[in-house]
Each structure stands twice: as C-alpha cells, then as structure tokens.
Design an enzyme around this catalytic site. Structure first.
Site, PDB file in Angstrom:
ATOM      1  N   GLY A 254       0.253  -0.761  -0.140  1.00 39.86           N
ATOM      2  CA  GLY A 254      -0.219  -0.240   0.435  1.00 39.86           C
ATOM      3  C   GLY A 254       0.869   1.554   0.087  1.00 39.86           C
ATOM      4  CB  ALA A 255       1.892   3.741   1.786  1.00 39.66           C
ATOM      5  CG  MET A 256       8.397   2.251   2.754  1.00 38.77           C
ATOM      6  SD  MET A 256       8.091   0.923   3.681  1.00 38.77           S
ATOM      7  CE  MET A 256       9.094   2.183   5.454  1.00 38.77           C
ATOM      8  CD  GLU A 257       6.632   2.837   7.649  1.00 43.26           C
ATOM      9  OE1 GLU A 257       6.008   2.373   7.069  1.00 43.26           O
ATOM     10  OE2 GLU A 257       7.384   1.897   8.497  1.00 43.26           O
ATOM     11  CG  ASN A 258      10.648   5.425   2.453  1.00 37.74           C
ATOM     12  OD1 ASN A 258      10.830   4.637   3.018  1.00 37.74           O
ATOM     13  ND2 ASN A 258       9.603   5.926   1.322  1.00 37.74           N
ATOM     14  CD  GLU A 291       2.436   3.578   5.613  1.00 36.93           C
ATOM     15  OE1 GLU A 291       3.383   3.178   5.546  1.00 36.93           O
ATOM     16  OE2 GLU A 291       1.246   2.669   4.851  1.00 36.93           O
ATOM     17  CG  HIS A 294       4.546   3.651  10.613  1.00 38.80           C
ATOM     18  ND1 HIS A 294       4.802   2.687  11.596  1.00 38.80           N
ATOM     19  CD2 HIS A 294       4.055   2.650   9.555  1.00 38.80           C
ATOM     20  CE1 HIS A 294       4.718   1.678  10.918  1.00 38.80           C
ATOM     21  NE2 HIS A 294       4.069   1.890   9.721  1.00 38.80           N
ATOM     22  CD  GLU A 313       3.997  -2.051  10.302  1.00 36.90           C
ATOM     23  OE1 GLU A 313       2.587  -1.040   9.670  1.00 36.90           O
ATOM     24  OE2 GLU A 313       5.430  -1.654   9.560  1.00 36.90           O
TER      25      GLU A 313
HETATM   26  N1  B3K Z   1       5.761  -1.066   6.567  1.00 36.43           N
HETATM   27  C1  B3K Z   1       5.631  -1.300   5.767  1.00 36.43           C
HETATM   28  C2  B3K Z   1       5.525  -2.290   4.608  1.00 36.43           C
HETATM   29  C3  B3K Z   1       6.187  -2.547   5.058  1.00 36.43           C
HETATM   30  C4  B3K Z   1       6.451  -3.856   3.803  1.00 36.43           C
HETATM   31  C5  B3K Z   1       7.656  -5.098   3.251  1.00 36.43           C
HETATM   32  N2  B3K Z   1       7.764  -5.910   2.330  1.00 36.43           N
HETATM   33  C6  B3K Z   1       3.967  -0.102   5.468  1.00 36.43           C
HETATM   34  C7  B3K Z   1       2.997   0.521   6.457  1.00 36.43           C
HETATM   35  O1  B3K Z   1       2.882  -1.246   7.051  1.00 36.43           O
HETATM   36  O2  B3K Z   1       2.936   1.431   6.552  1.00 36.43           O
HETATM   37 ZN    ZN Z   2       2.576  -0.081   8.693  1.00 37.02          ZN
END
Ligand code: B3K
Ligand code: ZN
Length: 850
Positions: A254-258, A291, A294, A313
C-alpha cells in the site's frame, strides 16, 4: 527447486552489531541500467561488542571500489554481503557500487516505475542499494546527494541545496536503513502547508505524474487531519521542515513510511469522485494516516530486529483505527475491522501459516507482514487499553515516547512502560505476543435468586510448532439487559486469567440477557448457546452497536449453514428481522448496510469446517443465491421505494454519512436487480456521476450475468486510467459464476492491458480469482491451476508479491480430499520450479509441511 538449506533466523539469536554508525553520506549518479552509488560511512567499534566481525549486507551489487580510511581494500564477497578486517578504532568506509534500477522487477531496492526512480527498502531492500549493516537497530543520520536529469530529486529529511541536475538532502533524525528513500522523476506537486502546535510551518507536497494533480485534494486533507489528530490525541508533532508523499504505480504494497518521504502505491493516495469508490476514499484516508503516524511509532522509535515488527505495525494500525473512528463512525469502523480480522487473521491462525504476533523464526521477513502481525497486533493493543483504562493507556504512551525516543525497541520495552505506569504484572498478558492461534471462549450462564453467573472456558488449538497453549488474559466486556432492552448493568470489563473462570452479578430482579464481548473486546471466538429469539432480541435492542450487528451476523450464518447442510429454506424469522431493519429509518444507514451484507462464502466454509462438515463451495454459493433471491422476492413491493428513498439527492461527497447511505442503496440495488433483470442498475450505470455508483451498478449487472454492454462501455470510458482499469479487471472475475470464474480470469490474463510487472494489475485478477470462493474452489481445479501458472510466472520477476499471493492456498485443509489433492499438486508444481525464490519457497513449504 530453491536451495534446500535456506537460512532460518531466530529471535533467540539476537546479537547487536559490533559498530556504531556515526553518519552516512550517499551520492547517487542516476542512470537506468547503471546507477552508481557512492557511500562514505563513519564507523566506530563498540568497546564492549560481543561480535566484532565487520560484515556489511549487500545483494546484487557490482562492487567498483572499497576503501578504509582512504586506502583501497579487497573485501571478501558473498551473495549476502561483504566482510573485511577493520581497524580497532573509528574509521571511514567508502564504497562505490553499480546497480541496475531498470532491470529491477522485484520492486525492492532502487527500481524504476514509468520512467521514474523510486525505492522500497523495508524490510531488507537497502542492501540492494549499497553495502551496509542493513538491520533496524543500526541507526544513523543520512546526507544524500542525487545527480540526475530528472526535474524532481527527492530524499529523506530537509532539502539542503540544489542546482541544475543535482540536489542534496540531510536527515537530522537517526534512522535505520529501511527508512531510506529516494525518488527522481519528472513529477509535479500538489502543495500545501501545515502549522504544528508549537507554531512551526511545515511544507507539504504530494508528488504525482503530470495529469494526476486533480486527484490529490482528498489525500492532502487527510494528511493535514492526521497531523492535527496526532497532536491532539497523542501530543505528537511533526519534526522536519517538509513532508513529501510520492505516488508510484508499481508498488508491492500500500505505502511506505520512509522518513519525511512517504512513498505510496498510487491506488492508496490518488482519489477523485469519478474514479474512486467510497471504499477507496476511506482506505486512502486510513493509509495516509497510518504512514504519517509511523513518524513516531516506527521511525522515531523503531524495532530492534524484525521479530519486533508488531511493535510498530500493531501500534500504528491501532492508531489509524482510532483516527478513522474519530473521523467517521466508531461502530461502523469496528464492525468493518472485525469482519476483516475474521476473514484474514482468524483464517491465517487456523491454517498452516499461523504464527505468533511476535514470530520467533523466519526465512524471509517479507512473508511476515501479515494480518497476525498487523491486525492481531493492533487487537492486542486494544486489549491492553481496555485492561488499563484510557487514562493509564495515554500515560503509558507518553512514557514510551519519552523513554524510547531515538531507540530501536522490543516488545519487552513496550510492555515495561505499561507495567511501570500501572504497577501491573503483564507477564501473562505477554502470551498474546508469543502464542499463536485464536482462543475459543465457551460461555455458560446460570441464574438463581437474583444472582446471574457467567462461566467462561478458554482453549486454543495447537498451531505449527506450538502444541501446548497456556491460558491468556482476556478482557471480556459485558453488559446486562432486561426484557425491555434497558441496561441493568452498563458495560464492565471482566478480566479472565484462568482456563475456566466464573463471574457473578448479584441483586438482579430477574434473569437478564447478557451482551458479551461488546465492541469485540478480545480477538477470540465466542461460543455461546443462544436461542434465535435471544439473538433477534439483541439485534433489536442491544445498546452496544457492535453486538447488535454481531447478533444479526450470527443469525445470518446459522441460517446459511442450515440451508447448506439441511437444504432448509431461508429462515423466515431472520428474513423478517432483516426486512424490519431495512425499513427502520431510525437506524444508521451504514449500520443497516452492514447487517444486510451477507456473511462471506469463505466464512461459511470455515464455520462448516469447524463443525466437522466438509464445505462444498458450490452448495455454499447456491445457498447465498437462494437467500438473496428469497429476500428480494419478499421485498418485491417495497424495493423500488426503498431504492428511491436511499438515493442521494445531492452530488458526490466522500463523508461517512453519504458513504453509509450509498452502501445501503447498493445493497438494495443488488436485491432489486434480481427482480427487474438489472433495469434499475443499468439506469444507474449510465446516470452515475461517480465511481461508487457506477461500479456498484456494474457489479449488480455482472452478478446476474447481464453486464456485457456496460462492461464494454466501462472499458472504453476508462481504458487510459490504470487504477480504474484495475477495477474493471477485478470486477469481472469477482462477479463471475463459479463455473466461469477461472475462464474469465484466464482470458483477462491474455488481455493487452494485463501485465505481470504491475502488482496492482496482477492482484486485480488473481486476487479477485482467489476471492471468488466458489469459482476458485471449483471442482474442475481450473482456478487452482490458473493461479499456480501465474505464480510461477510472477516469481521470476517479483518474489514478494508472488509469496503473498500463495496465501490463497492456506485454507486447503478445509476442503475435500479431491480438492486438497489438486491444491497439493499445484503447490508441488510451484515448489519444483528451478530457481524458485526464497520468499515463495518458504510460503509453499510452510503450507505443505503443516
Ligand atoms: N511498513 C510498510 C510495509 C513494508 C512491507 C515490506 N514488505 C508499510 C506499512 O506498514 O505502513
Ligand atoms: Zn505500517
């Protein structure tokens, strides 16, 4: 066949890295097939380190040069990384590597999507960018220089300087490598601003491909609401000058919290009334919040190792659910979450892939981004909050942020803040993190002389690798009602700690009706002998909306099961209750829509299996059809009026109220379509000015096999829009009759717009196939075969998405021997593929071995 000896990692083996990373400087010279990455890293040996070997992760990298303190060295290389001898004092590591973003179809590390560069590093993708201690407990500040011809060059943190063809970023907050991100492309931004509670102005941007600017408004509003909510509810403020979101079409999740640079699957950020459904809007709002949240729960405080994944998570899912409840409707959100939990997490817990919320071993960590870690992880936090109460929950969270800011933590650290805040001993509660499986709670009632006694027993079936289960702490929220539906006892949380335990309530004037496990206060299966009349009473009178829905849901399931096992007609009393509810305008439309939503066919299959009956998917499908047809016929006279009454007279708005009304209107339209041959649905299809109603109408039509013309029109109208096309692919498979589903899906995999390279498109077709219960499990085995063929093809390109999709086979044990054999054969065929990925190999072995 994949290597027989894939390495297994264990929680018990944790050892810290022997070196501190003081800072990291990276330079990227972008080129599609030959990007150069230069790293300069200050390492300092830890004086007390148990492990002093210097090993850096690195995969699929071409090492150009490596230096220590300016002197060229020749490290020892393996498939997994590099090692070398290093000085026994602080030193500077420099390396230059070459990577191939254009050839990276796994979408992990640095890759290209529609000509733009982007990254995905969680969990272990940074090692595909350069040599590094790629583990979450190694935290450092990063400075990044990007050199490329693209108009927009982004990385984490704050912008430092930029010129023609280059840009420099600095992230002052120490972070693990999995939060690193880089984006470079000819993108345009949708800008805004947010002023934090302490008066700091933050620049906000959503970066998209030119043409998508018009789909950013809703996401931006959701972002600002999230920022405000986190300040108001948790006292947490944003900590950089800028917050960027980028929409990417090719993305594994879905998305990533970089840090400061969230990267989103475009399906989870772009929204417009014409192209997105109500469900899309709600999901986008929730994921943007997730996100963003996070930033504190994940980024400022991260995980010591990947076994602790639920630390960030579970907590962040819990927080985003709180946010959605506050923005929309609390009971509706809770009901939706429980439906999803039962469908995804309970079924995971009952099958071969069952694992604890905090797993203790893995081969490929990407296989553990599961419903158990996320959703059950969130449930565990909900239980903790119920047990300690709201005030102590927020006190404990405050302590967590004060005590652990900037650290990489464990579940032990997390529980300790609750113990220190409340003086509770949480050692028994901790079993929720270590024991897999869903507890079954049986309940007995007794009443005598004004005393009502509830006796509960808990039991958890063995799960792979865990035969013995100990009793857990279970918060059971209970309320008592009298015959008029008045509350005799408002909600009370009983704290169950024993395998069997009784709770008594004195001084009652008569036998009460108990409303148990209100708000679904614990992720357990409640087994309760209760008459239909009692459940109908609760459906009508319970003051807890979740349990009102639950009573209806249980009646629905029972009626369906009787139809399947005894060939009975749909239960008239239940039909009657539904009709009453449908017409009861005093009840929230969203709630009515949820009660009318039939239990899923997969849920019925699971329920039958639990009763020792082998489910026949076709019979379950037939029962669902008969039920809907009977309900529609009984309502013949009122359906057109109900449809008219629930049709909104104002233009599209994605707010919770309007969504609820449209959801109810859709339920009515789907019944009506069974009577009028789709006339009304067809009218709605052509009149619709929004995707919710357009796709609802198409769903109704396809479900009665009447949507061919509209489906063609839909294609012509939307063929240029990737996200809408995903709906077109999915709907056809989801609505196909059992004997047609695999064929429809197969034809679609040959469509010119089908591609294995885009995970959304793959999931649209294959996800819809495995979600079409009777179609996927059709006796011909065609569904299984088609999915296996496609998994084999995809594994060569994208192991992560392939492995995830293997979960479609996890419920094999529910079905008859013939189906089990077919599934096993397909799994063995996949397992036998030359060069199968570690990801897929682990999933298939776990399913086959259990
Ligand atoms: N932390 C990411 C998920 C990463 C998945 C890696 N296979 C998105 C989330 O949970 O917000
Ligand atoms: Zn997450």
């Amino acid at each position: 066949m994949a290597e027989e000896t894939a390495q297994t990692f264990y929680l018990k083996d944790y050892t810290p890295f022997g070196f501190d990373v003081e800072n990291v400087a990276l330079t990227f010279r972008l080129a599609p097939s030959a990007t150069r990455v230069l790293s300069k890293i200050h390492f300092a040996p830890k004086p007390d380190a148990a492990d002093q070997r210097f090993f850096l992760h690195g995969e699929q990298l071409k090492l150009i040069s490596a230096k220590i303190d300016g002197v060229e060295i020749t490290p020892e290389l393996s498939d997994a990384g590099l090692s070398c001898t290093v000085p026994n004092k602080p030193f500077v590591w420099e390396a230059e590597v070459e990577i191939d973003p254009a050839g990276n179809t796994a979408l992990e590390g640095l890759y290209m999507s529609n000509g733009m560069y982007c990254t995905q590093c969680e969990a272990e993708g940074f090692r595909k960018i350069t040599y590094y201690p790629d583990r979450p407990d190694v935290m450092s500040t990063f400075s990044v220089r990007i050199e490329g011809d693209e108009e927009v060059l982004l990385s984490n943190g704050n912008p430092k300087s930029q010129g023609e063809g280059w840009a420099e970023w600095h992230d002052p907050w120490p972070k693990p490598a999995y939060l690193f991100a880089l984006v470079a492309g000819d993108l345009v931004n949708y800008p805004d601003k947010f002023t934090t509670q302490s008066g700091k102005e933050v620049e906000l941007n959503i970066w998209v491909r030119p043409g998508d600017e018009g789909k950013c408004f809703f996401g931006m509003e959701a972002l600002k609401q999230s920022m405000k909510w986190d300040e108001d509810v948790y006292g947490l403020e944003y900590d950089l000058d800028i917050f960027n979101i980028v929409a990417v079409d090719d993305f594994n999740m879905g998305a990533m919290e970089n840090k400061g640079l969230n990267i989103f699957n475009s399906s989870c950020v772009l929204a417009s009334p014409e192209t997105s459904t109500d469900a899309n809007f709600e999901r986008i709002e929730a994921i943007i919040a997730h996100e963003y949240f996070h930033n504190w729960t994940g980024n400022r405080i991260t995980c010591r190792d990947w076994f602790q994944l639920c630390l960030k998570e579970g907590l962040t899912v819990f927080r985003d659910a709180q946010f959605t409840s506050d923005m929309r409707s609390e009971p509706v959100k809770r009901i939706e979450d429980v439906i999803a939990l039962r469908a995804r997490q309970f079924s995971e817990d009952m099958g071969p892939l069952s694992h604890p919320v905090r797993p203790e071993e893995f081969q490929e960590i990407n296989n553990f981004y599961t419903a158990t870690v996320y959703e059950k992880g969130a449930e565990v936090i909900g239980m903790l909050k119920r047990l300690v109460g709201d005030a102590d929950y927020y006190k404990a969270l405050k302590l967590y942020f004060e005590r652990h800011d900037g650290q990489a933590c464990t579940i032990e650290d997390w529980l300790k803040v609750f113990e220190d805040t409340t003086d509770r001993d949480l050692s028994q509660f901790k079993r929720w993190y270590s024991q897999a499986g869903t507890p079954r709670l049986t309940m007995d009632e007794a009443y005598a002389d004004g005393t009502y006694t509830l006796t509960f027993s808990q039991k958890t079936a063995p799960t792979p690798g865990q035969d013995q289960k100990d009793p857990r702490v279970i918060p059971i929220a209970v309320g008592l009602l009298n015959d008029n539906g008045d509350e005799l006892l408002p909600t009370q949380v009983l704290e169950m700690t024993e395998a069997k335990q009784s709770f008594s309530f004195d001084g009652l004037s008569g036998r009460p009706t108990a409303s148990v496990l209100r708000e679904f206060s614990a992720p357990v299966i409640l087994e309760r002998e209760s008459s239909k009349a009692e459940r109908a009473f609760l459906l009508a009178h319970d003051t807890d909306p979740f349990n009102r829905w639950e009573a209806g849901n249980s009646l629905a399931r029972e009626a369906r099961i009787a139809m399947v096992t005894e060939g009975s007609a749909p239960d008239p009393a239940y039909l009657d209750a539904l009709q009453k509810l449908l017409r009861d305008d005093s009840q929230d439309p969203a709630f009515r829509a949820l009660v009318l939503q039939p239990p899923s066919q997969s849920d019925i299959a699971q329920a039958l299996f639990e009763q020792g009956i082998t489910p026949d998917p076709q019979r379950i499908y037939d029962a669902a059809e008969t039920f809907a047809q009977t309900l529609a016929e009984q309502l013949t006279d009122s359906l057109p009026r109900l449809y008219a009454d629930t049709t909104l007279e104002y233009g599209y708005r994605p707010d919770a109220d309007s969504c609820g009304k449209r959801a109810l209107n859709f339920r009515i339209l789907s019944l009506l379509s069974r009577l009028d041959g789709g006339e009304q649905a067809s009218r709605q299809y052509y009149a619709a000015d929004n995707m919710t109603q357009q796709s609802a109408a198409l769903t109704c039509l396809l479900s009665i096999d009447k949507g061919e013309k509209q489906s063609k029109a839909f294609f012509t109208q939307w063929k240029e829009d990737r996200l809408v096309m995903d709906k077109w692919f999915a709907l056809q498979v989801a609505c196909a009759a059992p004997d047609k589903a695999a064929g429809v899906a197969k034809d679609l995999t040959r469509h010119e717009l089908f591609t294995l390279k885009n995970p959304n498109r793959f999931r649209a077709v294959m996800g819809a196939l495995s979600g079409n219960h009777a179609g996927f499990h059709h006796e011909s085995g065609a569904g299984y075969r088609l999915l296996a063929d496609n998994l084999i093809a995809l594994d060569r390109l994208n192991p992560q998405t392939t492995a995830r999709m293997c979960t479609a086979f996890q419920s094999l044990k529910r079905y008859d021997a013939a189906r089990q054999n077919q599934i096993r054969q397909e799994l063995q065929r996949i397992a036998a593929q030359e060069g199968l990925s570690r990801d897929t190999n682990e999933m298939i072995s776990r399913i086959l071995e259990a």
